[in-house]
Enzyme design. Structure first.
Site, short mmCIF file in Angstrom:
data_model
loop_
_atom_site.label_atom_id
_atom_site.label_comp_id
_atom_site.label_asym_id
_atom_site.label_seq_id
_atom_site.Cartn_x
_atom_site.Cartn_y
_atom_site.Cartn_z
N GLU A 58 0.82 -1.21 0.00
CA GLU A 58 0.00 0.00 0.00
C GLU A 58 0.86 1.26 0.00
O GLU A 58 0.52 2.25 -0.65
CB GLU A 58 -0.96 0.00 1.21
CG GLU A 58 -2.15 -0.95 1.07
CD GLU A 58 -1.81 -2.39 1.40
OE1 GLU A 58 -0.66 -2.67 1.82
OE2 GLU A 58 -2.69 -3.26 1.25
N GLN A 80 -7.81 -2.29 -1.30
CA GLN A 80 -8.77 -3.40 -1.32
C GLN A 80 -9.83 -3.20 -0.23
O GLN A 80 -11.00 -3.45 -0.45
CB GLN A 80 -8.04 -4.72 -1.15
CG GLN A 80 -8.82 -5.88 -1.72
CD GLN A 80 -7.93 -6.99 -2.20
OE1 GLN A 80 -7.28 -7.65 -1.39
NE2 GLN A 80 -7.86 -7.20 -3.50
N PHE A 81 -9.39 -2.74 0.91
CA PHE A 81 -10.28 -2.32 1.99
C PHE A 81 -9.70 -1.04 2.58
O PHE A 81 -8.48 -0.91 2.69
CB PHE A 81 -10.37 -3.40 3.09
CG PHE A 81 -11.19 -4.61 2.72
CD1 PHE A 81 -12.51 -4.73 3.15
CD2 PHE A 81 -10.65 -5.60 1.94
CE1 PHE A 81 -13.26 -5.84 2.80
CE2 PHE A 81 -11.40 -6.72 1.58
CZ PHE A 81 -12.71 -6.84 2.01
N ALA A 82 -10.58 -0.14 3.00
CA ALA A 82 -10.11 1.10 3.61
C ALA A 82 -9.15 0.83 4.75
O ALA A 82 -8.16 1.54 4.94
CB ALA A 82 -11.31 1.90 4.13
N ASP A 83 -9.44 -0.24 5.49
CA ASP A 83 -8.62 -0.60 6.66
C ASP A 83 -7.13 -0.70 6.29
O ASP A 83 -6.27 -0.34 7.08
CB ASP A 83 -9.08 -1.96 7.21
CG ASP A 83 -10.58 -2.02 7.38
OD1 ASP A 83 -11.04 -2.28 8.49
OD2 ASP A 83 -11.31 -1.81 6.39
N PHE A 84 -6.85 -1.20 5.08
CA PHE A 84 -5.45 -1.41 4.69
C PHE A 84 -4.77 -0.12 4.24
O PHE A 84 -3.56 -0.10 4.04
CB PHE A 84 -5.35 -2.46 3.58
CG PHE A 84 -6.03 -3.76 3.93
CD1 PHE A 84 -6.07 -4.20 5.25
CD2 PHE A 84 -6.63 -4.54 2.96
CE1 PHE A 84 -6.70 -5.39 5.58
CE2 PHE A 84 -7.26 -5.73 3.28
CZ PHE A 84 -7.30 -6.15 4.59
N HIS A 125 -11.89 -5.30 8.41
CA HIS A 125 -12.49 -5.14 7.08
C HIS A 125 -13.76 -4.28 7.18
O HIS A 125 -14.67 -4.45 6.39
CB HIS A 125 -12.84 -6.50 6.46
CG HIS A 125 -11.65 -7.33 6.12
ND1 HIS A 125 -10.91 -8.02 7.05
CD2 HIS A 125 -11.06 -7.60 4.92
CE1 HIS A 125 -9.93 -8.67 6.46
NE2 HIS A 125 -9.99 -8.43 5.17
#
Lengths: 321, 346
Positions: A58, A80-84, A125
């Site tokens: 990222e 892929q997910f905001a979390d990442f 997630h």
């Protein structure tokens, strides 16, 4: 024919790729696979040489986008997910967000963050991170609540000369449908009155707009007319529209899916309290997720985030005052 | 090992090689003298914030600058005064930034080594180590996207910065994309005060290149001739489509991390080893021993550089400082996207 929120995001990217040769997409699994949520389905085939799979990096993904923006391109990064995105946080907030201010070179890039809770997704997630990005100078943070806004705001995001954090809610991906895509839209930075009312203003954004609208519908038979303001972008924040609504209703309830400490709801209340204190008939209130990581089990998850029922209950308390 | 690679040529060498050395040496000299001026301005209280010198790293840095074309990309780091000048930065840009002139490229918004002109392929570093590498990747990716295939991008980092995740992600990314990146590691033996053995456990940082699918190069960073040869080769290989190149140089920083640091932690044994040689002195010895320059020429170049620096300092000291009342207090480019809300001014 109907189109979902997710399909609108895919169509917006197709439009951006078609209309502007400077646009490309870079992210994990976005190429032939079409993305974890299929937000880039078939785009690699339709636009050869414009959609690139990235390694699980990222930080380097955003760094590459900044370099490309310096060279005049307009990258779209899919997290892929905001979390990442926290693994790319440094590049977003220290590199992309500061570039224009430091060097006078605009940093036109869009980071798409599939965000927000869905049942069963758990702590890593489900996160809502608009607050931490809005905190940093130099970023535009969009939180579309409708299919129409998901489409028109993403097209606008790519055209903007600043780095845009585009928060697209996963809960809305499949559930939300529209009959057609819009040909025009409100300007970026303007909030929208999603429902008119005169007794209480609920300020919300993204998926919480729909919870707020459901709460307003629940309260209507009780005789309460609830106004719902959809912020659309949390940065810039359309204080004027919020203030005008509070001037009509005298009551302000702010709803966000993010955690309670600080954040968008706190910011809205701070602004109204400092600039429009005299407009308020009762103390302003806010409703957020609980101050814990986001639970996996549906029973816990449903109680963790604000729901229509919780919003209606909070509104009733304020209306009785 | 520390002999110059050119000694083997026994006094020969083409005029082009001589000119390359002379050009490189003069940039090194300018950089050293500029550093010395900055140090004295700092001690005189004329500079806000820190001053970070390149002393001991000029040979390595200049070899990057003179190996690149003006149309390439260069993202220097903290100790690249010489490389910056060789790539085309003016002494004026450097001094305007260090002295906080409103007329400089950074307009007082950032200072010291945080300067650049990104539109010219000359990037302005942020402080987070390793973060510029993927940005250089992005510029190279973009140029290829636009059909420009002959550009090279070079960037620098220290031994300490190789321990960051950003370094790993970016070098892997460059390899995956087969980008014409030259990543130069100045192993100056210390990450601020922390010695190599507390930073990494591999025998040689150049060994890492293989793991990334990247071409390794090692060089004695105190030896200008060796640096010019190795860097020239790395840049040429990158330009020819050879993919990323990792150049690891051994040297010693001959100053503190910044001018606030007395560098008392540096082991005297390293100082007295060949790593502790002053690369500027080594370069002078090369020029003199090969009769490419004589002592009077060295002296006149020094005087010329001092004059240019002094003249520019005098000019910049007369320039206006940034005015907080005239400052555009916004970080976004889009005028219609600025926050309209303002907190009460005090």
């Amino acid at each position: 024919m109907s189109i979902t929120y997710l399909e609108a995001i895919r169509e917006a990217q197709a439009v951006a790729l078609r209309d502007d040769p400077r646009v490309f997409i870079y992210g994990q699994d976005v190429g032939a696979f079409g993305g974890a949520f299929k937000a880039t389905k078939n785009l690699a085939k339709e636009f050869p040489g414009r959609v690139f799979d990235a390694p699980i990096s990222e930080d380097a993904m955003v760094g590459l986008a900044v370099g490309a923006a310096i060279e005049g391109l307009r990258p779209i990064i899919e997290m892929q997910f905001a979390d990442f995105s926290t693994a790319g946080f440094n590049q977003i907030v220290n590199q992309a967000a500061t570039l224009f201010w430091r060097t006078n070179v605009p940093c036109s890039l869009t980071v798409r963050l599939p965000f927000g809770g869905t049942s069963g997704s758990g702590p890593f997630h489900s996160q809502s991170l608009e607050t931490i990005y809005a905190h940093y100078p130099g970023l535009i943070v969009m939180t579309p609540a409708t299919v129409e806004d998901a489409y028109s705001m993403l097209i606008a995001a790519v055209a903007i000369d600043d780095p845009v954090i585009f928060c697209e809610h996963k809960f809305l991906y499949y559930h939300l449908k529209a009959e057609a895509l819009p040909s025009e839209a409100l300007p970026i930075g303007k909030a929208r009155i999603a429902r008119e009312g005169r007794d209480l203003t609920i300020v919300a954004y993204s998926a919480m707009v729909h919870e707020a609208l459901a709460a307003a519908a629940e309260l209507a038979p009780e005789g309460w007319q609830i106004e719902v303001v959809d912020l659309r972008t949390v940065k810039p924040l359309d204080t004027d529209t919020v203030m005008a609504s509070v001037a009509r209703t005298g009551r302000l309830l702010c709803v966000g899916e993010a955690w309670p400490w600080g954040g968008v709801t706190a910011e809205v209340i701070a602004r109204v309290a400092s600039e429009g204190f005299g407009l308020l008939d009762v103390p302003p209130q806010r409703l957020n997720a609980k101050d814990t990581p986001i639970p996996y089990h549906p029973n816990l998850w449903a109680a963790h985030r604000p729901t229509a029922r919780a919003i209606a209950a909070a509104a009733r308390k304020m209306l009785r005052l | 090992m520390y002999q110059t690679v050119l000694d083997a040529e026994a006094g020969g060498g083409s005029a082009a090689l001589r000119d390359l050395h002379l050009s490189a040496y003069r940039f090194m000299l300018q950089a050293r003298l500029l550093d010395e001026k900055l140090a004295s301005l700092y001690r005189a209280g004329k500079i806000h914030g820190g001053v970070f010198l390149s002393r001991g790293q000029e040979a390595l840095s200049v070899s990057i600058g003179v190996s690149l074309r003006k149309t390439d990309v260069f993202s220097p780091l903290i100790r690249d005064s010489a490389g910056r000048l060789a790539f085309g930065e003016s002494i004026l840009d450097a001094l305007q930034t260090c002295l906080g002139s409103a007329l400089g490229p950074m307009r007082g918004r950032d200072g010291n080594v945080h300067r650049g002109r990104p539109r010219d392929g000359y990037l302005a570093m942020i402080s987070h180590l390793g973060a510029m590498i993927s940005v250089v990747n992005g510029t190279l990716f973009a140029r290829r996207f636009k059909g420009i295939t002959d550009a090279v991008g070079a960037t620098c980092i220290g031994d300490g910065g190789t321990a960051t995740g950003a370094f790993h992600e970016a070098l892997n990314q460059a390899a995956v994309e087969k980008l014409p990146l030259v990543l130069v590691v100045a192993n100056n033996q210390y990450a601020y005060s922390t010695p190599n053995d507390r930073e990494f456990a591999c025998a040689d940082l150049a060994d890492r290149a293989v793991g990334y699918g990247v071409t390794p190069h090692s060089v004695d960073g105190t030896d200008l001739s060796a640096c010019l040869e190795v860097m020239g080769r790395a840049v040429a290989q990158a330009r020819a489509g050879g993919g990323p190149q990792l150049v690891v140089a051994s040297l010693l920083r001959l100053c503190g991390h910044g001018e606030h640091d007395d560098a008392g932690y540096i082991d005297p044994r390293i100082k007295n080893s060949p790593l502790g040689r002053d690369c500027l002195k080594v370069a002078e010895d090369i020029l003199l021993s090969r009769h490419w320059a004589d002592a009077s020429e060295l002296a006149s170049w020094r005087n010329e550089a001092v004059r240019a620096i002094e003249t520019t300092v005098a000019r910049v000291q007369r320039e206006p400082a940034p005015d907080p009342f005239a400052e555009q207090w916004t970080a976004v480019a889009g005028t219609d996207l600025r926050e309209t809300h303002e907190e009460l001014g005090v």
